[in-house]
Design a protein around this motif. Structure first.
Motif, PDB file in Angstrom:
ATOM      1  N   PHE A  85      58.475 -20.953 -24.061  1.00  0.00           N
ATOM      2  CA  PHE A  85      57.381 -20.831 -23.038  1.00  0.00           C
ATOM      3  C   PHE A  85      57.832 -19.965 -21.853  1.00  0.00           C
ATOM      4  O   PHE A  85      58.709 -19.835 -21.307  1.00  0.00           O
ATOM      5  CB  PHE A  85      56.900 -22.086 -22.790  1.00  0.00           C
ATOM      6  N   ILE A  86      56.584 -19.500 -21.643  1.00  0.00           N
ATOM      7  CA  ILE A  86      56.249 -18.724 -20.276  1.00  0.00           C
ATOM      8  C   ILE A  86      55.422 -19.492 -19.467  1.00  0.00           C
ATOM      9  O   ILE A  86      54.342 -19.690 -19.764  1.00  0.00           O
ATOM     10  CB  ILE A  86      55.878 -17.133 -20.388  1.00  0.00           C
ATOM     11  N   TRP A  87      55.781 -19.747 -18.073  1.00  0.00           N
ATOM     12  CA  TRP A  87      54.609 -20.308 -17.211  1.00  0.00           C
ATOM     13  C   TRP A  87      54.384 -19.248 -15.990  1.00  0.00           C
ATOM     14  O   TRP A  87      55.499 -18.735 -15.468  1.00  0.00           O
ATOM     15  CB  TRP A  87      55.292 -21.539 -16.358  1.00  0.00           C
ATOM     16  N   GLU A 143      57.288 -21.763 -34.262  1.00  0.00           N
ATOM     17  CA  GLU A 143      55.818 -21.646 -33.877  1.00  0.00           C
ATOM     18  C   GLU A 143      55.511 -20.435 -32.801  1.00  0.00           C
ATOM     19  O   GLU A 143      54.379 -20.391 -32.400  1.00  0.00           O
ATOM     20  CB  GLU A 143      55.500 -23.255 -33.090  1.00  0.00           C
ATOM     21  N   GLY A 144      56.448 -19.900 -32.521  1.00  0.00           N
ATOM     22  CA  GLY A 144      56.196 -18.856 -31.389  1.00  0.00           C
ATOM     23  C   GLY A 144      56.089 -19.395 -30.075  1.00  0.00           C
ATOM     24  O   GLY A 144      55.720 -20.770 -29.907  1.00  0.00           O
ATOM     25  N   PRO A 145      56.256 -18.514 -28.817  1.00  0.00           N
ATOM     26  CA  PRO A 145      56.245 -18.883 -27.701  1.00  0.00           C
ATOM     27  C   PRO A 145      54.686 -19.186 -27.178  1.00  0.00           C
ATOM     28  O   PRO A 145      53.845 -18.625 -27.715  1.00  0.00           O
ATOM     29  CB  PRO A 145      56.818 -17.812 -26.970  1.00  0.00           C
ATOM     30  N   LEU A 146      54.699 -19.909 -26.095  1.00  0.00           N
ATOM     31  CA  LEU A 146      53.701 -20.350 -25.445  1.00  0.00           C
ATOM     32  C   LEU A 146      53.461 -19.500 -23.969  1.00  0.00           C
ATOM     33  O   LEU A 146      54.682 -19.422 -23.502  1.00  0.00           O
ATOM     34  CB  LEU A 146      53.281 -22.017 -25.245  1.00  0.00           C
ATOM     35  N   LEU A 147      52.304 -19.198 -23.684  1.00  0.00           N
ATOM     36  CA  LEU A 147      52.093 -18.820 -22.282  1.00  0.00           C
ATOM     37  C   LEU A 147      51.339 -19.514 -21.539  1.00  0.00           C
ATOM     38  O   LEU A 147      49.983 -19.672 -21.838  1.00  0.00           O
ATOM     39  CB  LEU A 147      51.820 -17.244 -22.404  1.00  0.00           C
ATOM     40  N   PHE A 148      51.926 -20.289 -20.464  1.00  0.00           N
ATOM     41  CA  PHE A 148      50.888 -21.297 -19.772  1.00  0.00           C
ATOM     42  C   PHE A 148      50.296 -20.431 -18.389  1.00  0.00           C
ATOM     43  O   PHE A 148      50.985 -19.899 -17.873  1.00  0.00           O
ATOM     44  CB  PHE A 148      51.787 -22.381 -19.066  1.00  0.00           C
ATOM     45  N   LEU A 153      48.389 -18.458 -25.790  1.00  0.00           N
ATOM     46  CA  LEU A 153      47.811 -18.570 -24.374  1.00  0.00           C
ATOM     47  C   LEU A 153      47.175 -20.076 -24.225  1.00  0.00           C
ATOM     48  O   LEU A 153      46.512 -20.543 -25.068  1.00  0.00           O
ATOM     49  CB  LEU A 153      46.694 -17.381 -24.220  1.00  0.00           C
ATOM     50  N   MET A 154      47.718 -20.611 -23.243  1.00  0.00           N
ATOM     51  CA  MET A 154      47.059 -21.687 -22.749  1.00  0.00           C
ATOM     52  C   MET A 154      46.767 -21.926 -21.355  1.00  0.00           C
ATOM     53  O   MET A 154      47.453 -21.287 -20.450  1.00  0.00           O
ATOM     54  CB  MET A 154      47.964 -22.723 -23.008  1.00  0.00           C
ATOM     55  N   TRP A 155      45.767 -22.512 -20.748  1.00  0.00           N
ATOM     56  CA  TRP A 155      45.565 -22.559 -19.421  1.00  0.00           C
ATOM     57  C   TRP A 155      46.206 -23.648 -18.849  1.00  0.00           C
ATOM     58  O   TRP A 155      46.280 -24.666 -19.594  1.00  0.00           O
ATOM     59  CB  TRP A 155      43.824 -22.822 -19.335  1.00  0.00           C
ATOM     60  N   ALA A 156      46.858 -23.364 -17.628  1.00  0.00           N
ATOM     61  CA  ALA A 156      47.484 -24.414 -16.997  1.00  0.00           C
ATOM     62  C   ALA A 156      46.964 -24.291 -15.358  1.00  0.00           C
ATOM     63  O   ALA A 156      47.732 -23.608 -14.581  1.00  0.00           O
ATOM     64  CB  ALA A 156      49.107 -24.195 -17.192  1.00  0.00           C
ATOM     65  N   THR A 157      45.974 -24.941 -15.281  1.00  0.00           N
ATOM     66  CA  THR A 157      45.045 -24.889 -14.075  1.00  0.00           C
ATOM     67  C   THR A 157      44.622 -25.860 -13.629  1.00  0.00           C
ATOM     68  O   THR A 157      44.051 -26.686 -14.501  1.00  0.00           O
ATOM     69  CB  THR A 157      44.266 -23.481 -14.140  1.00  0.00           C
ATOM     70  N   ALA A 158      44.329 -26.029 -12.444  1.00  0.00           N
ATOM     71  CA  ALA A 158      43.296 -27.231 -11.942  1.00  0.00           C
ATOM     72  C   ALA A 158      41.701 -26.998 -12.250  1.00  0.00           C
ATOM     73  O   ALA A 158      41.027 -28.013 -12.420  1.00  0.00           O
ATOM     74  CB  ALA A 158      43.511 -27.435 -10.493  1.00  0.00           C
TER      75      ALA A 158
END
Length: 168
Positions: free
Chosen positions: A118-120, A6-11, A62-67
């Motif tokens: 994933f990358i964070w 599925e490929g990597p994610l980037l948070f 890309l995915m948001w990982a934020t308040a």
């Protein structure tokens, strides 16, 4: 890095990452050159509109990982030229996380990755987070800490691109 089916994610974090705490505003000429209006919020004026195309060019989801949660799509995505991105469900910090043992996002990001590489990218990642992810995530992971005074830089993008590049 070996790619997962599925490929990597980037948070992606916002405060201290896309919106640096230090430094100066992006010059109005930079915004005008790209045909954008400079934001009226002084903090948003530190957002580099060139980051949007650079993020989209990375071979990952890309995915948001934020308040900021859904506000990231409402406020930041249009300024960066990003489509609406998935928002990682980030619960309240646990007592253990509040005690400084882990960052409050760590467990949720590993759960959201569900074994995918994933990358964070965040300005608050610590060594305990790296150790915990290494022990609790079965796939490859890069926890990339950004300097909160400068936010994302060319060197940060180079590190992300190098990790995402398949091995020859």
């Amino acid at each position: 890095m070996t790619a997962h089916a599925e490929g990597p994610l980037l948070f992606l974090d916002v405060d201290g990452t896309l919106l640096p705490y230090g430094g100066t505003r992006i010059p109005p000429t930079h915004w005008e050159r790209d045909g954008w209006q400079e934001p009226s919020n002084p903090q948003l004026a530190k957002l580099d509109p060139a980051h949007g195309p650079r993020l989209l060019a990375l071979p990952c989801a890309l995915m948001w990982a934020t308040a900021w949660m859904d506000d990231a799509n409402e406020v930041l995505s249009p300024l960066l030229g990003l489509p609406e991105l998935p928002v990682t469900d980030l619960p309240e910090a646990s007592e253990e996380d509040e005690a400084g043992l882990l960052h409050w996002k760590t467990r949720a990001l590993v759960e959201a990755a569900a074994g995918r590489p994933f990358i964070w990218v965040d300005d608050e990642i610590g060594e305990r987070d790296r150790v915990w992810v290494s022990a609790n995530h079965p796939g490859p992971a890069l926890l990339h800490r950004v300097d909160s005074t400068t936010g994302l830089t060319d060197a940060d993008f180079a590190a992300l691109e190098a990790w995402l590049r398949p091995a020859p």
